[in-house]
Enzyme design. Sequence first.
Site, PDB file in Angstrom:
ATOM      1  CG  LEU A   1      -2.034  -1.073   1.196  1.00 30.72           C
ATOM      2  CD1 LEU A   1      -2.889  -1.003   2.456  1.00 30.72           C
ATOM      3  CD2 LEU A   1      -2.922  -0.947  -0.045  1.00 30.72           C
ATOM      4  NE  ARG A   2       4.952   0.513  -3.750  1.00 32.41           N
ATOM      5  CZ  ARG A   2       5.589  -0.654  -3.728  1.00 32.41           C
ATOM      6  NH1 ARG A   2       6.053  -1.136  -2.577  1.00 32.41           N
ATOM      7  NH2 ARG A   2       5.777  -1.343  -4.821  1.00 32.41           N
TER       8      ARG A   2
ATOM      9  CG  ASN B   1       8.124  -3.225   0.815  1.00 37.10           C
ATOM     10  OD1 ASN B   1       6.911  -3.197   1.053  1.00 37.10           O
ATOM     11  ND2 ASN B   1       8.608  -3.448  -0.388  1.00 37.10           N
TER      12      ASN B   1
ATOM     13  CG  ASP C   1       7.475  -9.060  -0.196  1.00 40.87           C
ATOM     14  OD1 ASP C   1       7.858 -10.083  -0.764  1.00 40.87           O
ATOM     15  OD2 ASP C   1       6.940  -8.108  -0.800  1.00 40.87           O
TER      16      ASP C   1
ATOM     17  CG  HIS D   1       6.575 -13.485  -4.230  1.00 42.68           C
ATOM     18  ND1 HIS D   1       7.762 -14.044  -3.821  1.00 42.68           N
ATOM     19  CD2 HIS D   1       6.573 -12.208  -3.774  1.00 42.68           C
ATOM     20  CE1 HIS D   1       8.464 -13.136  -3.172  1.00 42.68           C
ATOM     21  NE2 HIS D   1       7.764 -12.022  -3.115  1.00 42.68           N
TER      22      HIS D   1
ATOM     23  CG  ASN E   1      12.424  -9.788  -7.014  1.00 44.40           C
ATOM     24  OD1 ASN E   1      12.673 -10.918  -7.409  1.00 44.40           O
ATOM     25  ND2 ASN E   1      13.055  -9.217  -6.003  1.00 44.40           N
TER      26      ASN E   1
ATOM     27  CG  ASP F   1       4.272  -9.060  -4.981  1.00 41.85           C
ATOM     28  OD1 ASP F   1       4.352  -8.047  -4.239  1.00 41.85           O
ATOM     29  OD2 ASP F   1       5.267  -9.610  -5.479  1.00 41.85           O
TER      30      ASP F   1
END
Lengths: 428, 323, 190
Positions: free
Chosen positions: A59-60, A90, A150, A230, A276, A303
């Site tokens: 969600l940044r 992250n 992640d 993933h 990735n 992801d």
Amino acid sequence: MTGYLIRGAAVLGGDPTDLLLRDGVVAEVGTGLDAAGAEVVDAAGLVALPGLVDLHTHLREPGREDAETVETGTRAAALGGFTAVHAMANTEPVADTAGVVEQVWRLGREAGYCDVYPVGAVTVGLAGERLAELGAMADSAARVRVFSDDGCCVSDAVLMRRALEYVKAFDGVVAQHAQEPRLTEGAQMNEGELSGRLGLTGWPAVAEEAIIARDCLLAAHVGSRLHVCHVSTAGSVEIVRDAKRKGWNVTAEACPHHLLLTDDLAATYDPIYKVNPPLRSGVDVEALRAGLADGTIDVVATDHAPHPHEDKDCEWAAAAFGMLGLETALSIVQETMVDPGLLDWAGVAERMSYAPARIGRVADHGRPIEVGNPANVLLYDPAVRRVVEPSESASLSRNTPYRGMELPGRVVATFLRGHATVLDGKLQ
Amino acid sequence: MKRHLLSAADLGRDDAELVLQTAAELRELADRPIKKLPALRGRTVVNLFFEDSTRTRISFEAAAKRLSADVINFAAKGSSLSKGESLKDTALTLEAMGADAVVVRHGASGAPHRLAHSGWVRSSVVNAGDGTHEHPTQALLDAFTLYRHLGSTDGGRLRPGSLEGRRIAVVGDVLHSRVARSNALLLRTLGAEVTLVAPPTLLPVGVGTWPVETSYDLDAVLPKADAVMMLRVQRERMTGGFFPTPREYSRRYGLDGRRMATLQDHTIVMHPGPMVRGMEITADVADSDRSVIVEQVTNGVAVRMAVLYLLLGGSEPAVGGEE
Amino acid sequence: MCAQPAPAGPDTGRVVLDARDIARALTRISHEILERNKGASDLVLLGIPSRGVPLAERIAERIASVEGNAVPVGSLDVTMYRDDLRLKPARALMRTDIPADGIDDKVVVLVDDVLFSGRTIRAALDALNDLGRPAAVRLAVLVDRGHRELPIRADFVGKNLPTSLVEQVRVTLDGVDDSDAVTIQGAATP
């Protein structure tokens, strides 16, 4: 008006059934229901599924509000039929303290489009050096149960062992981004014939598989829960299958893009396809689908990784990894799993709602559409087809690899605890 | 030819031979009093170099100037701070300046491809070396040099097909070599038989699917070769763990006088430069009669003139195999 | 050069010069060149590809047979000097082959098959300028079909051939093509 009366929905693809959603729960299930004052939703031809739960969303916020915010990301989630998402750690600052995870959790509550479950970082700053305060995050208002670095792999075997052991105290799970760092230095795309030809540094399957194998052994050794993020290669599916056969407590997820797209797209040098772990070969895609069908892979997780235009509008090596996923996930699962007959709608409910909720220890989501359960429901029209138009996305970013592709299905309505977040395909 | 030259794979056999034939005509210009032709008068060629490569830049610059084009040199090195943005922003600047062709050298594989296909510029894009991907004009000049030495000429013109069946050994760091990739593609297109010789750590994954032979044994390959192309071993590879020591590399894969003695009489020795003397090639080999390394440089200008002329000389690029 | 296209379609055209006519014309041109130059000294013949080159070679043979010594013959490709370069797709270059002694202070005779607009010859003069400084430049053509667009004229002409602009003059030469002939195609009248 009180509640919604859904008429004629095929629950998990079964016979047409009426559903009354009232007071936040599924109040009645049956045929010919009548409920005074409820808004009637005609669901003829629509499939009713339990609200989807994403174990893997970026969600940044905080830090990269130019790419996505909790609000925009949860809007995209609702449009995709999700009622709960796990927000990866992250961010900037990294979600490695109770303070940050509580902030994300609160932002999710305020946005109101879906429930946000913050994922806590395993190590401080995702640096892979020392454990973050996992217990504090577990005890916080956000009640974190999923921990992941992640984007980075917890590659240090001792650190990974300690994390697996430590989370047992609060029934947590470590979700590993399996990527052996030395084998993937500078990696740009799947290592294979094409990477050699394109001159893009390869990301070998073994770099993923080696970590998964090690982590399965560690999880078994310490008797803890491991979740593999993933999964992208045929070899990884085989390792997870083997671990499950042995009775180890290992779960795994696959992403929609890895179920549909292959590495030959890198030949365009268009970084919209840079992700990735990378897009793999057709053989890997087939293995992922088979693994998802037979339950080796427990979960479809998006992801969803928004990036601003400038991070993709450049040369491949300089571009960011990642692609959008929330709004297209169900369509791609229909395309790759349901339509070919690999999974029925009950299977979709398991992989995209029940299982992720179980793994994330989310009590109010991933429950069957039965009387008394929270009214987290989505209505889906599998008969329509649509062309993906990035500008229509609710996400702040536009980095969808499906631009211009025709995909089946459309989320018509999403209900979160009985409230419509999406109705008639539109955000409410 | 297409509008761009991004990969040696863009060239079919007819296209490649057209470039080489054109280069053959243009090479004689070097012997004339006035080394200039008016074909690209009023055209603007931009040399956009994100990596240092004085040799390649000078070669393109000489080629463009001999065709009377206006040349703008744009050294964009050092702007890596702004990541990839600089490529796009620079491209937009060049577009605004009215560049007809952009000759681009970039550290990222595929950057010229991006430049050509992203809609940032309308000009022709010529790949002057991208990352570890390709360097098509180097392959063309190597092929041109091979034609001159191995291919029979017919009244000053190159005889089409004369590399058919010739054996070319490409030796060294194939993994990181854009020269090797472009040569493998182009020489195959021209009918030559290419053998890539390298330690296993310096051959790309999937090389088995390339239209070439591979070998780990230089000594076995040399006596059969009609030409030996030595690749540079970059300094950063020497410490990258691809081989134990520079000394061991030289012993197993370097071309020295002893190995040169096993070559056939007509066999030539090539090197794209810059050489690391004493590493992949010894001084006595580099300076021997077999060495065509200096001539490669001269041929480079002619080949690049041919490419620029065929891309920019008309209303549209010279059409090759496709409409 | 200006009148090459016309693949031999159903309309093979009207023959205006046959092989013997061409031979006679070239013999006459050869004599005229010698007369004008007062012998073969300092002569250089430069054919303009493609068909100017065999014509130059034939003229050189005739001069040699009259004078007893060989005349230097070469070819001069003018592609890059053309003023219509930008109007058509990039064209393959033809051979430029300047005799070893060069053209400085020589009498250069440019040889082409058809003289039409004069633009090819203009390009050839520019090309010569980059190659050296001849004492004089003269022009020999097999056919002059008129319609000049530049102040250029031929010194030696095989045949003046009044044409309309819609017609095409086609020269075929043994060696390049399968036989010697000059034909006119595409005449407006049946």
